[in-house]
Design a protein around this motif. Structure first.
Motif, PDB file in Angstrom:
ATOM      1  N   UNK A   1     -20.144 -25.763 -58.271  1.00  0.00           N
ATOM      2  CA  UNK A   1     -20.574 -24.959 -59.407  1.00  0.00           C
ATOM      3  C   UNK A   1     -22.006 -24.531 -59.079  1.00  0.00           C
ATOM      4  N   UNK A   2     -22.248 -23.251 -58.938  1.00  0.00           N
ATOM      5  CA  UNK A   2     -23.489 -22.842 -58.280  1.00  0.00           C
ATOM      6  C   UNK A   2     -24.422 -21.978 -59.123  1.00  0.00           C
ATOM      7  N   UNK A   3     -24.024 -21.657 -60.356  1.00  0.00           N
ATOM      8  CA  UNK A   3     -24.881 -20.771 -61.139  1.00  0.00           C
ATOM      9  C   UNK A   3     -25.800 -21.532 -62.084  1.00  0.00           C
ATOM     10  N   UNK A   4     -26.660 -20.771 -62.762  1.00  0.00           N
ATOM     11  CA  UNK A   4     -27.481 -21.334 -63.826  1.00  0.00           C
ATOM     12  C   UNK A   4     -28.954 -21.403 -63.485  1.00  0.00           C
ATOM     13  N   UNK A   5     -29.702 -21.582 -64.551  1.00  0.00           N
ATOM     14  CA  UNK A   5     -31.143 -21.571 -64.417  1.00  0.00           C
ATOM     15  C   UNK A   5     -31.658 -22.730 -63.567  1.00  0.00           C
ATOM     16  N   UNK A   6     -30.978 -23.849 -63.680  1.00  0.00           N
ATOM     17  CA  UNK A   6     -31.444 -25.014 -62.938  1.00  0.00           C
ATOM     18  C   UNK A   6     -31.375 -24.764 -61.427  1.00  0.00           C
ATOM     19  N   UNK A   7     -30.305 -24.111 -61.003  1.00  0.00           N
ATOM     20  CA  UNK A   7     -30.164 -23.799 -59.584  1.00  0.00           C
ATOM     21  C   UNK A   7     -31.236 -22.786 -59.168  1.00  0.00           C
ATOM     22  N   UNK A   8     -31.403 -21.790 -60.033  1.00  0.00           N
ATOM     23  CA  UNK A   8     -32.422 -20.778 -59.783  1.00  0.00           C
ATOM     24  C   UNK A   8     -33.778 -21.455 -59.512  1.00  0.00           C
TER      25      UNK A   8
ATOM     26  N   UNK B   1     -34.403 -24.750 -58.878  1.00  0.00           N
ATOM     27  CA  UNK B   1     -34.395 -25.683 -57.748  1.00  0.00           C
ATOM     28  C   UNK B   1     -34.573 -24.931 -56.436  1.00  0.00           C
ATOM     29  N   UNK B   2     -33.874 -23.810 -56.314  1.00  0.00           N
ATOM     30  CA  UNK B   2     -33.987 -23.005 -55.097  1.00  0.00           C
ATOM     31  C   UNK B   2     -35.411 -22.483 -54.947  1.00  0.00           C
ATOM     32  N   UNK B   3     -35.960 -21.988 -56.049  1.00  0.00           N
ATOM     33  CA  UNK B   3     -37.318 -21.443 -55.999  1.00  0.00           C
ATOM     34  C   UNK B   3     -38.309 -22.523 -55.567  1.00  0.00           C
ATOM     35  N   UNK B   4     -38.116 -23.715 -56.097  1.00  0.00           N
ATOM     36  CA  UNK B   4     -39.020 -24.814 -55.749  1.00  0.00           C
ATOM     37  C   UNK B   4     -38.939 -25.149 -54.267  1.00  0.00           C
ATOM     38  N   UNK B   5     -37.780 -24.905 -53.690  1.00  0.00           N
ATOM     39  CA  UNK B   5     -37.625 -25.163 -52.253  1.00  0.00           C
ATOM     40  C   UNK B   5     -37.994 -23.946 -51.417  1.00  0.00           C
TER      41      UNK B   5
ATOM     42  N   UNK C   1     -28.769 -18.273 -53.204  1.00  0.00           N
ATOM     43  CA  UNK C   1     -27.546 -18.342 -52.405  1.00  0.00           C
ATOM     44  C   UNK C   1     -27.738 -19.227 -51.165  1.00  0.00           C
ATOM     45  N   UNK C   2     -28.907 -19.112 -50.553  1.00  0.00           N
ATOM     46  CA  UNK C   2     -29.169 -19.926 -49.358  1.00  0.00           C
ATOM     47  C   UNK C   2     -29.172 -21.407 -49.728  1.00  0.00           C
ATOM     48  N   UNK C   3     -29.792 -21.701 -50.860  1.00  0.00           N
ATOM     49  CA  UNK C   3     -29.797 -23.087 -51.337  1.00  0.00           C
ATOM     50  C   UNK C   3     -28.361 -23.572 -51.570  1.00  0.00           C
ATOM     51  N   UNK C   4     -27.575 -22.766 -52.266  1.00  0.00           N
ATOM     52  CA  UNK C   4     -26.188 -23.144 -52.562  1.00  0.00           C
ATOM     53  C   UNK C   4     -25.375 -23.348 -51.286  1.00  0.00           C
TER      54      UNK C   4
END
Length: 536
Positions: free
Chosen positions: A56-63, A65-69, A74-77
């Motif tokens: 499950x790859x969508x949502x603000x949390x993923x957004x 988390x990826x930004x923090x990294x 998509x690359x994070x996922x």
RNA sequence: GGCUCAGUAGCUCAGUUGGUUAGAGCGCGGGACUCAUAAGCCUGAGGUCGUUGGUUCAAUUCCGACCUGAGCCA
């Protein structure tokens, strides 16, 4: 199971689609192992099985988390999803579909489903105000927050105030239909303690919930209002539908639902029961889609009696665990030692290692080893020239073995994995006892060849049956046992196993062919030692 | 606060309609054997079945209250 067609020859089951905010944890592995065990069992019985897992790859949390990294979402996922696939491979999980909710086909399914719900008049725009936990992706009531406006599940994150127009799903409309569902299909939710919780939750009255978010880029745009994105849970649950699409077919609901729907079993952790047992069936009712057969919420794992958490630092890394002990050991421990549905503990020193050594090395492995050695020494290279029918029904092993297959099958059906394992262990333990009582080494010295053959055949056959019935849990050990008994069966060959070792034959006691050439006795499970360092 | 689940040997747990001396595995003590991965087998110790009332000829098993732990209450 009233409404379930037992004759249906397909069986579709799902794990949750795991959220990719982090690498897989042990709980995900636990669910997935259980799902794989069921899938393997149903395949052996000859069903066409579709085991679905994914991310499950969508949502603000993923957004975020990826930004923090410093990565694109998509690359994070991609990276995390690959981590899940690697772990499943290490654990010998034979999934048939790995669905990622960022797949293009998924967007088509979500849109079409949304459209149906929209046409049912179950979506409307309204104001939503409140405290929002991004980690939960949920609004929280003021009273359930900890001091300092922190979510109780994510105490190191502050909740955020939101005041926005969102689209809502008319969950309240489905209250009585849901209650009727729970009434007419008592097995829909399991275990029963969880069912009670859902019943009490629903009886308090259902409120509509928002299915869109403002200012979240990482998601599918709302078909009727592209300024909003579809709520991650609405999107994620539909992943189960998208996963059913055969490759290269048009991504339509009709195609997706044509062969495998309704899903036979959603296996989940108890934390997401509400989404699966309340929201999900209501969404399906709205869209005019039949409801799955069963939702089962298993318990959580603790570590040495303590809740696992990153801040305490007592997280079990599933990859490290499999690397150290192997897939079969990990699978066996979780299936045997933890009652499915209840919380269970992981304790490496006091339970994990002792249990595996006792059951797999001392009882099962050693039983094969000692019997095989004698068989080869006393009876030559082949299985003793006896047939199961020659052994009297009051033989203790035959007596236990004769209905073991059906008892174990019943346990697997009920998801009572520890009962299934325990039943098989009874046969194994009796095998050791039987050998000691009969003492074939004495019988041989006395020249009682016929008795020697009968004893050894009975034990070898019991080990075979045990290996067969445990093969959904410990496929690699079962392979070794079968090979040493002269079979060329491969329990990991999921397309052939229902033919090469069909349940209706191999689940019976007394079928070991005496024409088979026995293999070299080699330990099938070496005794484990506690690592010198790093254990708790 | 309301509700759900659990509380049985040192540890993990069975105990399905209430009925003779409450079971298993692991761990611990003792013993006999030798085919085997120093494994296996036999045997012993160890429990007022959370507490307390009640129903009953009889309750771990049914009912009430309470205590402890886990969870659900959007």
């Amino acid at each position: 199971m009233n409404s379930i067609d037992k004759n249906k020859n397909t069986f579709a089951l799902t794990t949750p689609l795991y959220y990719v905010n982090d690498l897989p944890h042990i709980g995900s592995a636990y669910t997935t192992i259980a799902a794989d065990v069921i899938a393997r069992f149903e395949r052996q019985r000859g069903k066409s099985v579709l085991l679905i897992t994914g991310t499950d790859e969508h949502g603000q949390k993923i957004e975020r988390t990826a930004a923090a990294r410093g990565l694109e979402p998509q690359a994070h996922c991609d990276e995390i999803a690959a981590g899940f696939q690697t772990l499943w491979q290490k654990l010998d999980i034979q999934y048939d579909r790995f669905i990622r909710t960022t797949a293009p086909t998924h967007e088509a399914i979500v849109k079409e489903f949304f459209q149906r719900v929209w046409e049912s008049g179950d979506i409307y725009l309204s104001q939503q105000k409140g405290w929002y936990c991004v980690s939960c992706e949920e609004f929280k009531e003021e009273r359930e927050l900890l001091e300092g406006r922190r979510c109780s599940l994510h105490p190191n994150k502050e909740v955020e105030w939101r005041d926005e127009q969102n689209y809502f799903f008319r969950l309240s409309k489905y209250q009585s239909q849901l209650e009727e569902l729970y009434q007419t299909r008592p097995d829909f939710i399991g275990p029963s303690s969880r069912r009670n919780e859902v019943l009490s939750f629903v009886s308090q009255g259902l409120q509509d919930f928002s299915i869109s978010r403002l200012n979240v880029e990482w998601g599918f745009p709302m078909p009727i209002d592209p300024s909003q994105t579809i709520y991650v849970w609405f999107d994620a649950l539909l992943g189960y539908v998208t996963a059913l699409l055969d490759p290269d077919t048009e991504p339509t609901l009709e195609n997706a639902l044509s062969k495998w729907w309704p899903i036979n079993l959603h296996l989940i952790g108890k934390d997401i029961l509400r989404f699966h047992a309340v929201y999900w069936p209501a969404m399906l009712m709205s869209a005019g889609v039949p409801i799955p057969d069963r939702v089962f919420g298993h318990g959580f794992l603790t570590m040495n009696g303590q809740k696992m958490s990153k801040s305490i630092g007592n997280i079990i890394d599933p990859v490290a665990l499999v690397n150290r002990y192997g897939a079969d050991a990990v699978r066996y421990y979780f299936m045997k030692e933890i009652e499915f549905g209840r919380d269970g503990d992981f304790n490496e020193k006091e339970r994990f290692i002792p249990i595996l050594n006792a059951d797999l090395a001392n009882d099962l492995g050693n039983l094969l080893n000692r019997t095989l050695s004698m068989a080869r020494r006393y009876c030559g290279d082949k299985v003793p020239p006896i047939s199961g029918k020659d052994i009297p029904p009051d033989n203790p092993l035959k007596a236990i073995g004769s209905d073991l297959g059906s008892r174990v099958a019943q346990a697997y059906e009920n998801l009572a994995f520890s009962n299934a394992t325990e039943a098989v262990l009874t046969l194994i333990r009796s095998g050791n006892k039987y050998i000691d009582e009969q003492a074939p080494w004495k019988l041989y010295k006395q020249g009682n060849q016929q008795a020697v053959e009968q004893v050894l055949y009975a034990v070898l056959e019991s080990v075979r049956l045990a290996a067969y019935l445990l093969s959904p849990i410990i496929p690699n050990i079962s392979n070794d046992i079968y090979q040493q008994l002269g079979f060329d069966t491969n329990f990991n060959d999921k397309t052939q196993i229902n033919v090469s070792a069909a349940f209706i034959i191999h689940a019976n006691w007394g079928i070991l062919p005496n024409s088979q050439t026995l293999g070299e006795p080699r330990p099938v499970f070496g005794r484990l030692e506690l690592p010198e360092t790093g254990s708790a």
